[in-house]
Design an enzyme around this catalytic site. Structure first.
Site, PDB file in Angstrom:
ATOM      1  N   PHE A  29      17.613  21.479-134.596  1.00 19.17           N
ATOM      2  CA  PHE A  29      17.294  20.519-135.636  1.00 19.17           C
ATOM      3  C   PHE A  29      16.080  21.078-136.367  1.00 19.17           C
ATOM      4  O   PHE A  29      15.311  21.858-135.785  1.00 19.17           O
ATOM      5  CB  PHE A  29      16.938  19.166-135.014  1.00 19.17           C
ATOM      6  CG  PHE A  29      18.024  18.138-135.123  1.00 19.17           C
ATOM      7  CD1 PHE A  29      19.339  18.493-135.304  1.00 19.17           C
ATOM      8  CD2 PHE A  29      17.718  16.791-135.034  1.00 19.17           C
ATOM      9  CE1 PHE A  29      20.328  17.531-135.389  1.00 19.17           C
ATOM     10  CE2 PHE A  29      18.704  15.822-135.118  1.00 19.17           C
ATOM     11  CZ  PHE A  29      20.010  16.200-135.299  1.00 19.17           C
TER      12      PHE A  29
ATOM     13  N   GLN B 151       9.849   8.022-144.188  1.00 22.33           N
ATOM     14  CA  GLN B 151      10.535   9.291-144.466  1.00 22.33           C
ATOM     15  C   GLN B 151      11.654   9.089-145.486  1.00 22.33           C
ATOM     16  O   GLN B 151      12.515   8.235-145.284  1.00 22.33           O
ATOM     17  CB  GLN B 151      11.124   9.818-143.160  1.00 22.33           C
ATOM     18  CG  GLN B 151      11.732  11.195-143.264  1.00 22.33           C
ATOM     19  CD  GLN B 151      12.069  11.751-141.889  1.00 22.33           C
ATOM     20  OE1 GLN B 151      12.866  11.169-141.161  1.00 22.33           O
ATOM     21  NE2 GLN B 151      11.453  12.844-141.520  1.00 22.33           N
TER      22      GLN B 151
ATOM     23  N   HIS C  18      14.832  10.821-147.093  1.00 23.15           N
ATOM     24  CA  HIS C  18      15.788  11.922-146.926  1.00 23.15           C
ATOM     25  C   HIS C  18      16.138  12.417-148.339  1.00 23.15           C
ATOM     26  O   HIS C  18      16.292  11.607-149.247  1.00 23.15           O
ATOM     27  CB  HIS C  18      17.034  11.370-146.221  1.00 23.15           C
ATOM     28  CG  HIS C  18      17.949  12.419-145.695  1.00 23.15           C
ATOM     29  ND1 HIS C  18      18.753  13.165-146.515  1.00 23.15           N
ATOM     30  CD2 HIS C  18      18.193  12.852-144.437  1.00 23.15           C
ATOM     31  CE1 HIS C  18      19.457  14.009-145.777  1.00 23.15           C
ATOM     32  NE2 HIS C  18      19.133  13.843-144.504  1.00 23.15           N
TER      33      HIS C  18
ATOM     34  N   LEU D 200      23.624   8.036-146.593  1.00 18.46           N
ATOM     35  CA  LEU D 200      23.180   9.408-146.352  1.00 18.46           C
ATOM     36  C   LEU D 200      24.243  10.465-146.659  1.00 18.46           C
ATOM     37  O   LEU D 200      25.403  10.312-146.300  1.00 18.46           O
ATOM     38  CB  LEU D 200      22.780   9.537-144.881  1.00 18.46           C
ATOM     39  CG  LEU D 200      21.741  10.608-144.615  1.00 18.46           C
ATOM     40  CD1 LEU D 200      20.383  10.157-145.128  1.00 18.46           C
ATOM     41  CD2 LEU D 200      21.649  10.874-143.131  1.00 18.46           C
TER      42      LEU D 200
ATOM     43  N   GLU E 280      22.433  16.696-144.314  1.00 15.49           N
ATOM     44  CA  GLU E 280      21.823  17.981-144.682  1.00 15.49           C
ATOM     45  C   GLU E 280      22.771  19.134-144.389  1.00 15.49           C
ATOM     46  O   GLU E 280      22.579  20.242-144.893  1.00 15.49           O
ATOM     47  CB  GLU E 280      20.506  18.168-143.919  1.00 15.49           C
ATOM     48  CG  GLU E 280      19.462  17.181-144.373  1.00 15.49           C
ATOM     49  CD  GLU E 280      18.053  17.517-143.889  1.00 15.49           C
ATOM     50  OE1 GLU E 280      17.193  16.665-144.038  1.00 15.49           O
ATOM     51  OE2 GLU E 280      17.827  18.621-143.371  1.00 15.49           O
TER      52      GLU E 280
ATOM     53  N   ARG F  35       8.762  12.396-139.186  1.00 15.33           N
ATOM     54  CA  ARG F  35       9.528  12.370-137.936  1.00 15.33           C
ATOM     55  C   ARG F  35      10.375  13.634-137.800  1.00 15.33           C
ATOM     56  O   ARG F  35      11.028  14.049-138.753  1.00 15.33           O
ATOM     57  CB  ARG F  35      10.455  11.160-137.924  1.00 15.33           C
ATOM     58  CG  ARG F  35      11.387  11.079-136.740  1.00 15.33           C
ATOM     59  CD  ARG F  35      12.337   9.904-136.893  1.00 15.33           C
ATOM     60  NE  ARG F  35      13.292  10.097-137.964  1.00 15.33           N
ATOM     61  CZ  ARG F  35      14.592  10.376-137.793  1.00 15.33           C
ATOM     62  NH1 ARG F  35      15.083  10.491-136.588  1.00 15.33           N
ATOM     63  NH2 ARG F  35      15.395  10.514-138.834  1.00 15.33           N
TER      64      ARG F  35
HETATM   65  C1  LIG Z   1      22.254   7.660-141.340  1.00 13.10           C
HETATM   66  C2  LIG Z   1      21.253   7.777-140.219  1.00 13.10           C
HETATM   67  C3  LIG Z   1      21.310   8.844-139.351  1.00 13.10           C
HETATM   68  C4  LIG Z   1      20.386   8.954-138.307  1.00 13.10           C
HETATM   69  N1  LIG Z   1      20.499   9.999-137.443  1.00 13.10           N
HETATM   70  C5  LIG Z   1      19.648  10.096-136.396  1.00 13.10           C
HETATM   71  C6  LIG Z   1      19.773  11.153-135.444  1.00 13.10           C
HETATM   72  O1  LIG Z   1      20.664  11.995-135.539  1.00 13.10           O
HETATM   73  N2  LIG Z   1      18.894  11.190-134.418  1.00 13.10           N
HETATM   74  C7  LIG Z   1      17.889  10.280-134.258  1.00 13.10           C
HETATM   75  O2  LIG Z   1      17.118  10.384-133.306  1.00 13.10           O
HETATM   76  N3  LIG Z   1      17.765   9.254-135.140  1.00 13.10           N
HETATM   77  C8  LIG Z   1      18.609   9.134-136.188  1.00 13.10           C
HETATM   78  N4  LIG Z   1      18.479   8.092-137.070  1.00 13.10           N
HETATM   79  C9  LIG Z   1      17.458   7.049-136.801  1.00 13.10           C
HETATM   80  C10 LIG Z   1      17.918   6.107-135.672  1.00 13.10           C
HETATM   81  O3  LIG Z   1      19.275   5.799-135.854  1.00 13.10           O
HETATM   82  C11 LIG Z   1      17.126   4.800-135.634  1.00 13.10           C
HETATM   83  O4  LIG Z   1      15.772   5.050-135.755  1.00 13.10           O
HETATM   84  C12 LIG Z   1      17.373   4.042-134.325  1.00 13.10           C
HETATM   85  O5  LIG Z   1      18.749   3.878-134.122  1.00 13.10           O
HETATM   86  C13 LIG Z   1      16.669   2.691-134.323  1.00 13.10           C
HETATM   87  O6  LIG Z   1      17.083   1.951-133.199  1.00 13.10           O
HETATM   88  P1  LIG Z   1      16.400   0.554-132.808  1.00 13.10           P
HETATM   89  O7  LIG Z   1      16.985   0.127-131.525  1.00 13.10           O
HETATM   90  O8  LIG Z   1      14.930   0.655-132.916  1.00 13.10           O
HETATM   91  O9  LIG Z   1      16.824  -0.450-133.969  1.00 13.10           O
HETATM   92  P2  LIG Z   1      18.259  -0.845-134.577  1.00 13.10           P
HETATM   93  O10 LIG Z   1      19.363  -0.001-134.102  1.00 13.10           O
HETATM   94  O11 LIG Z   1      17.992  -0.933-136.036  1.00 13.10           O
HETATM   95  O12 LIG Z   1      18.513  -2.294-134.008  1.00 13.10           O
HETATM   96  C14 LIG Z   1      17.793  -3.409-134.465  1.00 13.10           C
HETATM   97  C15 LIG Z   1      18.339  -4.646-133.786  1.00 13.10           C
HETATM   98  O13 LIG Z   1      17.507  -5.757-134.119  1.00 13.10           O
HETATM   99  C16 LIG Z   1      18.322  -6.865-134.502  1.00 13.10           C
HETATM  100  N5  LIG Z   1      17.521  -7.709-135.397  1.00 13.10           N
HETATM  101  C17 LIG Z   1      16.821  -7.352-136.504  1.00 13.10           C
HETATM  102  N6  LIG Z   1      16.209  -8.429-137.037  1.00 13.10           N
HETATM  103  C18 LIG Z   1      16.532  -9.492-136.259  1.00 13.10           C
HETATM  104  C19 LIG Z   1      16.230 -10.886-136.289  1.00 13.10           C
HETATM  105  N7  LIG Z   1      15.444 -11.412-137.239  1.00 13.10           N
HETATM  106  N8  LIG Z   1      16.756 -11.683-135.334  1.00 13.10           N
HETATM  107  C20 LIG Z   1      17.557 -11.171-134.358  1.00 13.10           C
HETATM  108  N9  LIG Z   1      17.873  -9.864-134.283  1.00 13.10           N
HETATM  109  C21 LIG Z   1      17.370  -9.045-135.218  1.00 13.10           C
HETATM  110  C22 LIG Z   1      19.529  -6.219-135.167  1.00 13.10           C
HETATM  111  O14 LIG Z   1      20.626  -7.098-135.192  1.00 13.10           O
HETATM  112  C23 LIG Z   1      19.747  -5.030-134.221  1.00 13.10           C
HETATM  113  O15 LIG Z   1      20.465  -5.452-133.101  1.00 13.10           O
HETATM  114  C24 LIG Z   1      19.382   7.972-138.137  1.00 13.10           C
HETATM  115  C25 LIG Z   1      19.319   6.899-139.018  1.00 13.10           C
HETATM  116  C26 LIG Z   1      20.244   6.794-140.052  1.00 13.10           C
HETATM  117  C27 LIG Z   1      20.153   5.633-140.990  1.00 13.10           C
END
Ligand SMILES: Cc1cc2nc3c(=O)[nH]c(=O)nc-3n(C[C@H](O)[C@H](O)[C@H](O)COP(=O)(O)OP(=O)(O)OC[C@H]3O[C@@H](n4cnc5c(N)ncnc54)[C@H](O)[C@@H]3O)c2cc1C
Length: 577
Positions: A123, A237, A239, A253, A256, A387
């Protein structure tokens, strides 16, 4: 108003968020025998985590035996422009291999070499190959694995509850309040400890790689309103390549890998403009440089009709494109009715990841409120000003486990807990107030106004004048948001959810603008046109509170001599998210 049903429940630990971070914390709690309720506002198999594609980092050394957790930490600190907390970074990198072990044990189908070793790929800006993956569906595989494991260990999970307020008495959390997004009944959930894992705030920009209604800043609002501080909110960040057209898909997205496979960037005049920005590496330049180049071409009037630049891969063999970039081919056919083997894609920078977020203790992820923890994209500490791709999934799993253990300890040791009737009444009245609103404004257009102003005043490149303009515009939108019309209907309570999403976005936008104004330098993902250089005096974390005050916190120096390994290494030009 007709009486609304209020459902009440009690649990030892409440986890808010069913993405990777929340599920990992919940699994840890259940494995320790602690009662846990895990809730989310959208389907459990469709949390934002499923979008993650490229992979998850751990210095396993399966491909490059020279790799080590120390080198992973060094790469992370350097790429974060020295704003990451060394204690958190050390924990992340030491513990990431264990997180991969867990995933494998729970049945995740990560890619393997012919001899059975886990495959690891490069990466951007990593010294060695240390990214594990499941095709380009790594997030989905992790999400499904965690959801399956959570069910196995008996985690109680609900994915239809919108949390509107945390319940706190004298600086100590005792639960949360919310509503059922389908039926509208209220939820009063009492808990010894609460883990907030509710995602970031990147959806407050017009172009965002998040989908509708996710990453609207809910976690930041929930935490800040009960006394938590936020940190480094300006560090977001972008992209370089998100879709531009059609409007409803803007920001989605464009991997890349398109540039990695030989995609060429051109402006509307057909000029290969990367020759001016990075004549040696061209399209394979670093992520922030390409984002800045794309932004500059568009801002200076050389963009396309829809406000993008062109990314062309049509000079490659059709079969090659179909085999190397199947997901991109499908995405453009589905969303834009465009065949990328024939026609260039229109792209522009897209808000992708929140490096800043809720202020947490570097080891325990405890917040400023007792019994309340924050983890995943909503928390801050690891990524500094930029990041490394693949580090956020690792962060969710490593700190999800740690937070689960910490919340379990808190719950077990808790002697007495006060349930504050006033705090509960405030939460009830907040909902009643919104539902009785018969104003002339609607949440969706105001949300759009926030996204417009953040894109225009606080996008890839910022300046004092633009940021001040953004704050003035935000104040005007916030004033209009006090006159909301909220009208749930037979289809559900989406209108109410949008109203709360808007409140989260308003708060997250204000914190971001305040911090962006205060960071009078260019560092990592934060570009100030009026302060184009890094300022050594600003190698600090910016800490924001609800009053709008921003203070400077010194970043601790790395204590371990191990961090000196290979710190001066140039970022290798290897692409992929
Ligand atoms: C297109 C894309 C590609 C990516 N690729 C990578 C990668 O290859 N490798 C990597 O390390 N990272 C990658 N990322 C980043 C990574 O996916 C995220 O940072 C990570 O999944 C965040 O996980 P999380 O559990 O913190 O939050 P999330 O997965 O965002 O989950 C948030 C949760 O909170 C809940 N929630 C929010 N607000 C409320 C509320 N008010 N009441 C009740 N529930 C609520 C939602 O329903 C959800 O269940 C990528 C991101 C994107 C967008």
């Amino acid at each position: 108003m007709t009486a609304v049903e209020e459902r009440r429940t009690a649990t030892s630990v409440l986890v808010i968020g069913t993405g990777a971070a929340g599920l990992r914390a919940a699994i840890g709690l259940a494995e320790l025998g602690v009662q846990v309720l895990c809730i989310g506002k959208r389907r459990r198999d469709d949390a934002h985590t499923v979008l993650a594609s490229g992979g998850i980092n751990a210095a396993l050394g399966t491909m490059d035996p020279e790799d080590s957790w120390e080198q992973h930490a060094a790469d992370t600190l350097r790429e974060g422009h020295w704003l990451g907390n060394p204690v958190s970074v050390e924990l992340l990198c030491r513990e990431a291999p264990r997180a991969i072990d867990d995933l494998v044990r729970w049945g995740a189908r990560l890619a393997r070499e012919d001899d059975g070793r886990l495959s690891q790929r490069y990466f951007g800006a990593h010294r060695w190959r240390r990214t594990c993956f499941a095709g380009d569906y790594t997030g989905r595989e992790i999400q499904l694995t965690l959801a399956r494991r959570a069910a196995e260990v008996g985690v109680e999970l609900r994915d239809d509850v919108y949390v509107t307020r945390l319940l706190v008495h004298e600086g100590r959390v005792f639960g949360a309040y919310g509503f059922d997004v389908d039926g509208g009944s209220r939820w009063l959930i009492v808990a010894d400890a609460v883990v907030l894992a509710a995602g970031g705030h990147t959806r407050i920009w017009r172009r965002s790689s998040s989908r509708r209604d996710e990453n609207t800043g809910d976690a930041m609002r929930l935490a800040a309103e009960v006394g938590c501080r936020l940190r480094d909110m300006e560090l977001v960040q972008f992209h370089p390549t998100g879709m531009v057209h059609p409007e409803e898909s803007a920001g989605t997205l464009v991997t890349e890998a398109v540039r990695g496979e030989g995609g060429i960037l051109r402006n509307a005049a057909g000029e290969r403009f990367m020759e001016r920005y990075d004549p040696e590496r061209l399209e394979l330049s670093a992520r922030d440089r390409v984002a800045l180049a794309n932004y500059t071409e568009i801002a200076e009037g050389r963009g396309t009709e829809h406000g993008g630049v062109l990314l062309d891969i049509s000079h490659l063999e059709r079969e090659l494109i179909l085999s190397r970039l199947p997901r991109m081919y499908r995405q453009f056919v589905d969303l834009a009715m465009l065949d990328i083997t024939q026609t260039p894609m229109e792209v522009a920078p897209t808000a992708h990841y929140s490096m800043g977020g809720i202020h947490v203790h570097p080891e325990t992820h405890a917040t400023d409120v007792e019994g309340l923890y924050a983890v995943g994209e909503c928390a801050t500490g690891v990524h500094g000003a930029n990041r490394l791709g693949g580090n956020s999934l690792a962060e969710c799993l490593v700190f999800g486990r740690i937070v689960g253990a910490e919340a379990a300890r808190w719950s077990t040791e808790l002697g007495v807990q006060v349930r504050d009737r006033d705090a509960i009444d405030t939460a009830r009245q907040e909902l009643d107030g919104l539902l009785s609103g018969r104003g002339e404004e609607f949440a969706r257009p105001l949300q759009r106004a926030v996204r417009d102003l953040m894109s225009e005043c606080c996008g890839v490149v910022r300046s004092e004048g633009g940021l001040r303009d953004g704050l003035a515009r935000l104040e005007e939108v916030a004033g209009r948001a006090e006159r909301l019309e909220v009208r749930p209907d037979i289809a559900g309570y989406a209108d109410l959810a949008h109203a709360f999403d808007l409140q989260g976005s308003l708060l997250a936008a204000r914190a971001t603008l305040d911090c962006a104004l205060e960071r009078r330098e260019t560092r990592g993902a934060h570009n100030r046109a009026d302060f184009p250089d890094e300022d050594p005096k600003l190698q600090v974390n910016l800490v924001w509170n609800l009053g709008g005050t921003v203070t400077h916190d010194a970043v601790p120096s790395p204590s371990s001599a191990d961090f000196s390994v290979e710190l001066d290494l140039d970022s290798p030009d290897r692409l992929l998210e």
